[in-house]
Enzyme design. Structure first.
Site, PDB file in Angstrom:
ATOM      1  N   ASP A  25     -36.360 -17.021  55.568  1.00 55.03           N
ATOM      2  CA  ASP A  25     -37.415 -18.031  55.660  1.00 55.03           C
ATOM      3  C   ASP A  25     -38.368 -17.748  54.507  1.00 55.03           C
ATOM      4  OD1 ASP A  25     -39.630 -19.579  56.199  1.00 55.03           O
ATOM      5  OD2 ASP A  25     -40.040 -18.697  58.176  1.00 55.03           O
ATOM      6  N   LYS A  87     -44.923 -21.521  46.950  1.00 55.50           N
ATOM      7  CA  LYS A  87     -43.984 -22.536  47.442  1.00 55.50           C
ATOM      8  C   LYS A  87     -44.471 -23.956  47.121  1.00 55.50           C
ATOM      9  CE  LYS A  87     -41.561 -23.630  51.784  1.00 55.50           C
ATOM     10  NZ  LYS A  87     -41.315 -23.100  53.134  1.00 55.50           N
ATOM     11  N   ASP A 212     -44.360 -27.565  63.530  1.00 51.32           N
ATOM     12  CA  ASP A 212     -44.470 -26.356  62.699  1.00 51.32           C
ATOM     13  C   ASP A 212     -45.829 -26.292  62.025  1.00 51.32           C
ATOM     14  OD1 ASP A 212     -44.338 -24.352  60.794  1.00 51.32           O
ATOM     15  OD2 ASP A 212     -42.379 -24.936  59.997  1.00 51.32           O
TER      16      ASP A 212
END
Ligand code: ADP
Ligand code: MG
Length: 627
Positions: A25, A87, A212
């Site tokens: 992840d 990211k 999430d």
């Protein structure tokens, strides 16, 4: 009491044939690695026993690179050499990331051939680094951690990405993994990974929601499970909403309570760190105490209650519910139709989030796995299958593409080939034809978006198909195939069916779209749907009219004198003038009428030409030559 673990038949491979594979992840805030051991998915800890590796990379002037906790410690002293949340920059150009004025980094745009031009890079004490290189540092640490724990080289890894990641972002993630010495078995959508971790692939068929809330991002995904296959029905979220915003609310409250305004940067960082700790403490306690000494010497000592915290952050919770409603609307579902809700991301531990999501769906969410580990656990299960440690027959996983893909046709119109929210991997083909007589090349323009006109969509790539045999307009058959692989990467090919001439391209856009842009493009497409339809009808009509005018004009020049008397020629020319008079206007009905009139006026002429061409084709040829 310790129980011996017995794995399901077929789940445990004999040790000597077990192929080492991991799930990773690669998170905005934290990253982690997991693997399946003796049939059970487990997260691998570092030497200190920590599972979570903060996604932070520090570049020191002497070239040393620190990753994780140690890098985080350098953040306040060396903000521009310490990269957090990299990211967000993956596969992006400076234009894509929007306002960067509040970020401490020194951004540069990539030039030269090694990097896609326009991609964003960061100038650090150790030189210019691309987001791919920064992410590779994080992945390398996780690879080494896994190899040490498992005692061997990995055959490969499954790496997770948000469901909305576009081509460029997925490609960048793959590049980072390769740079870190990992063989990428597959990229997997984060919500799908979480659902797998909960074993939902073996559960009752139906619709599941994955909520999430991470450190800096919120993603909601609606999945449908049928016959053991997951399909992403819709995604939504907010790329600027996460646990950090809750920290910020506490930070602001601390400033208020102590009558403070502007603080020096290191104090801000330190107080935010205290705020985060207080927030996490309030998950299990009704009160949290914050004590800190500012650089001015001033002492902060406050007690926050859970009730106070919930009250000050309730509107953040509401914002997540808004996105949730939109996702359900996109999937055309009511909250009551959702069979189960999976909680993902460390921030979903907060009790008022659990409460709000439970109330929204009218059922308790699934939360018995660690919310910050579920994605890695699911990825590991998938990696285990892909590495061949388990039969994977029933493991076809489907994801969706966020925006429709298509090509440009005459008149600047878009023909959609793969509609938005189509599941991937997928391949779709459609046949097109030539516009002009004798046309031997065709330009294929690949676009992305929901609107009808090319100018309102995003251009992804252009290529040409050459060597089409010369034929009458409309008779060549060009088959255009769009293929999207399991990682969401697109390749487009065009093939002329008679000759087999082929051309293709792999679409690797130089940089991607932000979710705001995707949202805007979708919004625009709804808003302008009617206008677009009218514009499309008009353009189609104009294109057809122009084509007809050209064809009739050519025909008259070639055969007019020979086949028609002067009056018949004049009648046709009169109809052509009638069409020319309206073609550029905006009344598509008028154009349509004029096209019909010209067609009618030239029917007899067309018939005569056909007879003539058949005769001349047959003259001087043996029948056997005519295929
Ligand atoms: P990401 O997916 O962005 O990498 P994570 O899933 O690791 O992020 O979530 C990180 C967030 O979770 C941080 O904001 C962190 O403060 C928050 N978090 C972790 N544990 C708790 C807790 N016990 N209570 C509240 N928030 C928590
Ligand atoms: Mg996450």
């Amino acid at each position: 009491m310790a129980l011996l673990q017995i794995s399901e038949p077929g789940l445990s491979a004999a040790p000597h044939q077990h192929r080492l594979a991991v799930g990773i992840d690669l998170g905005t805030t934290n990253s982690l690695v997991a693997t399946v051991r003796s049939g059970i998915s487990t997260v691998l800890n570092d030497e200190q026993g920590c599972a979570l590796l903060p996604s932070v990379v520090h570049y020191a002037a002497d070239g040393e690179v620190l990753v994780g906790q140690m890098a985080q410690e350098e953040q306040s002293a060396y903000p521009h050499n310490t990269i957090v949340s990299v990211k967000r920059f993956m596969g992006r150009g400076l234009k894509d990331v929007g306002d960067v004025s509040n970020l401490p980094y020194r951004f540069v745009e990539a030039t030269g051939s090694a990097q896609a031009p326009g991609m964003l890079q960061l100038r650090t004490a150790a030189g210019v680094k691309s987001p791919v290189e920064v992410s590779a540092e994080i992945l390398r640490v996780l690879r080494l951690r896994a190899e040490q724990a498992l005692g061997g080289e990995l055959v490969g890894a499954v790496i997770t990405v948000p469901a909305y990641f576009d081509d460029a972002q997925r490609q960048a993630t793959k590049d980072a993994a390769r740079l870190a010495g990992l063989n990428v078995l597959r990229l997997l959508n984060e919500p799908t990974a979480a659902a797998i971790a909960y074993g939902l692939d073996n559960a009752a068929e139906g619709v599941y929601a994955v909520y999430d809330l991470g450190g800096g991002t919120f993603d909601i995904s609606i999945l449908r499970l049928s016959r053991g296959v997951f399909e992403v029905l819709a995604t939504n979220g907010d790329s600027a909403l996460g646990g950090d915003d809750f920290d910020h609310r506490i930070y602001c409250r601390l400033l208020e309570k102590n009558g403070l305004s502007a603080l020096p940067a290191p104090d801000i960082r330190a107080l935010l760190t205290h705020a985060r700790a207080a927030k996490e403490q309030l998950t299990d306690h009704l009160e949290a105490r914050v004590t800190a000494v500012l650089s001015s010497g001033e002492v902060i000592d406050n007690v926050l209650t859970r009730a106070e915290f919930h009250e000050m952050s309730q509107n953040l919770v509401q914002r997540t519910l808004q996105a949730l409603r939109k996702a359900l609307r996109d999937a055309k579902l009511a909250a009551s139709e959702v069979k189960g809700v999976v909680m993902v991301g460390g921030a979903t531990r907060m009790p008022h989030i659990q409460q709000a999501v439970g109330d929204f769906f009218g059922q308790s969410p699934l939360n018995n796995l660690d919310p910050d580990k579920v994605v890695a656990l699911g990825a590991a299960i998938q990696a285990n299958v892909l590495a061949g440690n388990r039969s994977g027959d029933d493991w076809l996983l489907l994801d969706v593409i966020p925006l429709s893909l298509g090509i440009e046709t005459m008149g600047g119109l878009v023909e959609k080939i793969v509609p938005r929210n189509s599941t991937i991997p997928s391949a779709r083909a459609q046949e097109f034809t030539t516009y002009k007589d004798g046309q031997t090349a065709m330009s294929i323009h690949v676009v992305q978006g929901e609107r009808e006109l090319v100018s309102d969509c995003r251009s992804l790539a252009k290529f040409e198909l050459r060597g089409i045999p010369a034929m009458v307009a409309g008779s060549a058959r060009i088959r255009v195939t769009f293929q999207i692989d399991a990682d969401g990467l697109l390749s487009v090919s065009a093939r002329e069916m008679a000759s087999g001439t082929e051309a293709s391209i792999v679409v690797k856009p130089s940089y991607g779209l932000s979710d705001e842009e995707i949202t805007r493009m979708l919004h625009d497409s709804n808003q302008y749907a009617r206008d677009d339809m009218m514009a499309r009808a008009l353009r189609e009509q104009q294109t057809e009219a122009a084509q007809l005018l050209e064809a009739v004009d050519n025909a008259l020049r070639q055969d007019g004198e020979e086949l028609l008397d002067a009056a018949a020629q004049a009648r046709i020319r009169g109809s052509m003038d009638g069409l020319r008079a309206v073609i550029a206007g905006s009344d598509h009905q008028a154009i349509k009428r004029a096209v019909e009139a010209l067609n009618l006026a030239s029917t007899e002429f067309a018939q005569k030409r056909m007879d003539k061409s058949v005769k001349s084709a047959l003259a001087g040829h043996k029948l056997s030559e005519l295929e």
